[in-house]
Design a protein around this motif. Structure first.
Motif, PDB file in Angstrom:
ATOM      1  N   ALA A 166       0.819  -1.214   0.000  1.00  0.00           N
ATOM      2  CA  ALA A 166       0.000   0.000   0.000  1.00  0.00           C
ATOM      3  C   ALA A 166       0.850   1.261   0.000  1.00  0.00           C
ATOM      4  N   ALA A 167       1.971   1.226   0.707  1.00  0.00           N
ATOM      5  CA  ALA A 167       2.792   2.436   0.872  1.00  0.00           C
ATOM      6  C   ALA A 167       3.798   2.632  -0.248  1.00  0.00           C
ATOM      7  N   PHE A 168       4.392   1.537  -0.731  1.00  0.00           N
ATOM      8  CA  PHE A 168       5.502   1.641  -1.688  1.00  0.00           C
ATOM      9  C   PHE A 168       5.180   1.072  -3.067  1.00  0.00           C
ATOM     10  N   GLY A 169       4.143   0.246  -3.139  1.00  0.00           N
ATOM     11  CA  GLY A 169       3.775  -0.345  -4.422  1.00  0.00           C
ATOM     12  C   GLY A 169       4.301  -1.747  -4.625  1.00  0.00           C
ATOM     13  N   TYR A 170       5.143  -2.208  -3.723  1.00  0.00           N
ATOM     14  CA  TYR A 170       5.729  -3.542  -3.814  1.00  0.00           C
ATOM     15  C   TYR A 170       6.196  -3.944  -2.421  1.00  0.00           C
ATOM     16  N   GLY A 171       6.661  -5.184  -2.298  1.00  0.00           N
ATOM     17  CA  GLY A 171       7.066  -5.696  -1.004  1.00  0.00           C
ATOM     18  C   GLY A 171       8.373  -5.100  -0.502  1.00  0.00           C
ATOM     19  N   PRO A 172       8.700  -5.342   0.764  1.00  0.00           N
ATOM     20  CA  PRO A 172       9.910  -4.762   1.347  1.00  0.00           C
ATOM     21  C   PRO A 172      11.199  -5.263   0.712  1.00  0.00           C
ATOM     22  N   LYS A 173      11.209  -6.473   0.192  1.00  0.00           N
ATOM     23  CA  LYS A 173      12.426  -6.968  -0.453  1.00  0.00           C
ATOM     24  C   LYS A 173      12.720  -6.193  -1.737  1.00  0.00           C
ATOM     25  N   THR A 174      11.678  -5.902  -2.501  1.00  0.00           N
ATOM     26  CA  THR A 174      11.877  -5.092  -3.712  1.00  0.00           C
ATOM     27  C   THR A 174      12.309  -3.682  -3.336  1.00  0.00           C
ATOM     28  N   LEU A 175      11.685  -3.110  -2.311  1.00  0.00           N
ATOM     29  CA  LEU A 175      12.095  -1.777  -1.847  1.00  0.00           C
ATOM     30  C   LEU A 175      13.563  -1.789  -1.450  1.00  0.00           C
ATOM     31  N   ALA A 176      13.988  -2.810  -0.733  1.00  0.00           N
ATOM     32  CA  ALA A 176      15.385  -2.894  -0.302  1.00  0.00           C
ATOM     33  C   ALA A 176      16.324  -2.962  -1.509  1.00  0.00           C
ATOM     34  N   ARG A 177      15.942  -3.715  -2.532  1.00  0.00           N
ATOM     35  CA  ARG A 177      16.770  -3.815  -3.745  1.00  0.00           C
ATOM     36  C   ARG A 177      16.892  -2.455  -4.437  1.00  0.00           C
ATOM     37  N   ILE A 178      15.776  -1.734  -4.514  1.00  0.00           N
ATOM     38  CA  ILE A 178      15.786  -0.441  -5.206  1.00  0.00           C
ATOM     39  C   ILE A 178      16.600   0.584  -4.417  1.00  0.00           C
ATOM     40  N   LEU A 179      16.464   0.587  -3.103  1.00  0.00           N
ATOM     41  CA  LEU A 179      17.256   1.517  -2.288  1.00  0.00           C
ATOM     42  C   LEU A 179      18.739   1.181  -2.391  1.00  0.00           C
ATOM     43  N   ARG A 180      19.063  -0.093  -2.437  1.00  0.00           N
ATOM     44  CA  ARG A 180      20.461  -0.505  -2.595  1.00  0.00           C
ATOM     45  C   ARG A 180      20.992  -0.063  -3.959  1.00  0.00           C
ATOM     46  N   LEU A 181      20.171  -0.192  -4.995  1.00  0.00           N
ATOM     47  CA  LEU A 181      20.571   0.287  -6.322  1.00  0.00           C
ATOM     48  C   LEU A 181      20.900   1.770  -6.281  1.00  0.00           C
ATOM     49  N   GLN A 182      20.065   2.559  -5.650  1.00  0.00           N
ATOM     50  CA  GLN A 182      20.308   3.995  -5.594  1.00  0.00           C
ATOM     51  C   GLN A 182      21.572   4.317  -4.806  1.00  0.00           C
ATOM     52  N   ARG A 183      21.854   3.563  -3.747  1.00  0.00           N
ATOM     53  CA  ARG A 183      23.112   3.754  -3.013  1.00  0.00           C
ATOM     54  C   ARG A 183      24.299   3.472  -3.925  1.00  0.00           C
ATOM     55  N   ALA A 184      24.202   2.390  -4.685  1.00  0.00           N
ATOM     56  CA  ALA A 184      25.304   2.009  -5.568  1.00  0.00           C
ATOM     57  C   ALA A 184      25.523   3.051  -6.651  1.00  0.00           C
ATOM     58  N   LEU A 185      24.442   3.544  -7.256  1.00  0.00           N
ATOM     59  CA  LEU A 185      24.590   4.540  -8.312  1.00  0.00           C
ATOM     60  C   LEU A 185      25.218   5.821  -7.779  1.00  0.00           C
ATOM     61  N   ALA A 186      24.824   6.212  -6.572  1.00  0.00           N
ATOM     62  CA  ALA A 186      25.413   7.422  -5.989  1.00  0.00           C
ATOM     63  C   ALA A 186      26.914   7.242  -5.765  1.00  0.00           C
ATOM     64  N   LEU A 187      27.301   6.075  -5.277  1.00  0.00           N
ATOM     65  CA  LEU A 187      28.723   5.814  -5.050  1.00  0.00           C
ATOM     66  C   LEU A 187      29.491   5.782  -6.373  1.00  0.00           C
ATOM     67  N   ALA A 188      28.958   5.058  -7.354  1.00  0.00           N
ATOM     68  CA  ALA A 188      29.650   4.937  -8.635  1.00  0.00           C
ATOM     69  C   ALA A 188      29.760   6.285  -9.336  1.00  0.00           C
ATOM     70  N   ARG A 189      28.715   7.100  -9.263  1.00  0.00           N
ATOM     71  CA  ARG A 189      28.756   8.412  -9.901  1.00  0.00           C
ATOM     72  C   ARG A 189      29.753   9.342  -9.223  1.00  0.00           C
ATOM     73  N   SER A 190      30.043   9.074  -7.964  1.00  0.00           N
ATOM     74  CA  SER A 190      31.023   9.905  -7.257  1.00  0.00           C
ATOM     75  C   SER A 190      32.455   9.495  -7.573  1.00  0.00           C
ATOM     76  N   GLY A 191      32.623   8.425  -8.376  1.00  0.00           N
ATOM     77  CA  GLY A 191      33.955   7.978  -8.750  1.00  0.00           C
ATOM     78  C   GLY A 191      34.466   6.786  -7.977  1.00  0.00           C
ATOM     79  N   THR A 192      33.639   6.229  -7.098  1.00  0.00           N
ATOM     80  CA  THR A 192      34.056   5.057  -6.336  1.00  0.00           C
ATOM     81  C   THR A 192      34.219   3.864  -7.275  1.00  0.00           C
ATOM     82  N   PRO A 193      35.329   3.146  -7.215  1.00  0.00           N
ATOM     83  CA  PRO A 193      35.512   1.971  -8.078  1.00  0.00           C
ATOM     84  C   PRO A 193      34.368   0.969  -7.903  1.00  0.00           C
ATOM     85  N   TYR A 194      34.050   0.262  -8.983  1.00  0.00           N
ATOM     86  CA  TYR A 194      32.897  -0.623  -8.948  1.00  0.00           C
ATOM     87  C   TYR A 194      33.004  -1.689  -7.854  1.00  0.00           C
TER      88      TYR A 194
END
Length: 228
Positions: A166-194
């Motif tokens: 109801a709150a996010f549109g999907y279950g907590p596991k999917t939310l966790a995956r998407i939040l982790r993706l955004q953390r990774a993109l922020a790190l990679a865009r800042s120049g952090t090695p993959y």
């Protein structure tokens, strides 16, 4: 060109986008929902589980992106009903009211600020979001396991899943995956090695990072960053 700023509405972001070329960039899953204006239209962007590629000619956009889990109460619709879609605001609210709001945004010097004002007014009429949802987002964004988070919040896994839909549109596991993706993109865009990005964002290793980026965005990480 894309620009954003923190909103006066807690946790939200106000943004604008103007065309810079013939094709629009894909919008990536981020756990959020948006109230949008574009050239005479008011729309709602539901929570994405895959990249959204804008259709048609490049357009001028303005929006307010709500903190994860807060938009359904403001809009009066469960998030899972809007998953992976963009809908006219008039499909959710009375058409006469939407026409009045559209004219208000159109007449404003800054459509993005006008959208922000609408969101603030709506928040005053609406019950405040459950603070448990904010804690859930915070814990998952810290990389906490879903089961441990549910126990910490005093919720059973079924209850947590139902409330997350109801709150996010999907279950907590999917939310966790998407939040982790955004953390990774922020790190990679800042120049952090993959490889370091993978560890710091909470992936098992760099191949795991690569698979998840492709699964959620449809592109390999290098192409995604090169295009952004």
């Amino acid at each position: 060109m894309y620009a954003e700023r923190a909103s006066r509405l807690t946790g939200a972001v106000v943004w604008t986008s103007t065309p810079e070329g013939p094709g629009g960039k894909p919008v990536l899953p981020d756990g959020c929902m948006d109230l949008l204006w574009s050239e005479g239209r008011l729309l709602v962007a539901g929570p994405d589980t895959r990249p959204h590629v804008p259709e048609g000619r490049p357009r001028r956009w303005a929006g307010i992106r709500f903190f994860p889990g807060t938009a359904p109460a403001l809009l009066g619709v469960p998030a899972h009903e809007l998953r992976d879609v963009r809908v006219e605001l008039a499909d959710l609210w009375p058409a006469a009211r939407v026409r009045w709001l559209r004219d208000r945004v159109e007449a404003a010097p800054d459509p993005a600020t006008a959208l922000e004002d609408i969101a603030l007014e709506q928040a005053e009429r609406t019950t405040a979001p459950d603070p448990l949802l904010h804690r859930l987002v915070k814990r998952l964004d810290e990389g906490r396991p879903v089961s441990a988070t549910a126990a910490e919040l005093g919720l059973g896994t079924r209850t947590l899943h139902r409330r997350s839909l109801a709150a996010f549109g999907y279950g907590p596991k999917t939310l966790a995956r998407i939040l982790r993706l955004q953390r990774a993109l922020a790190l990679a865009r800042s120049g952090t090695p993959y490889a370091e990005t993978a560890v710091r964002a909470g992936y098992a290793d760099q191949p795991h990072l690569a698979r998840e980026v492709r699964n959620l965005t449809g592109m390999p990480l290098g192409e995604l960053l090169g295009g952004g």
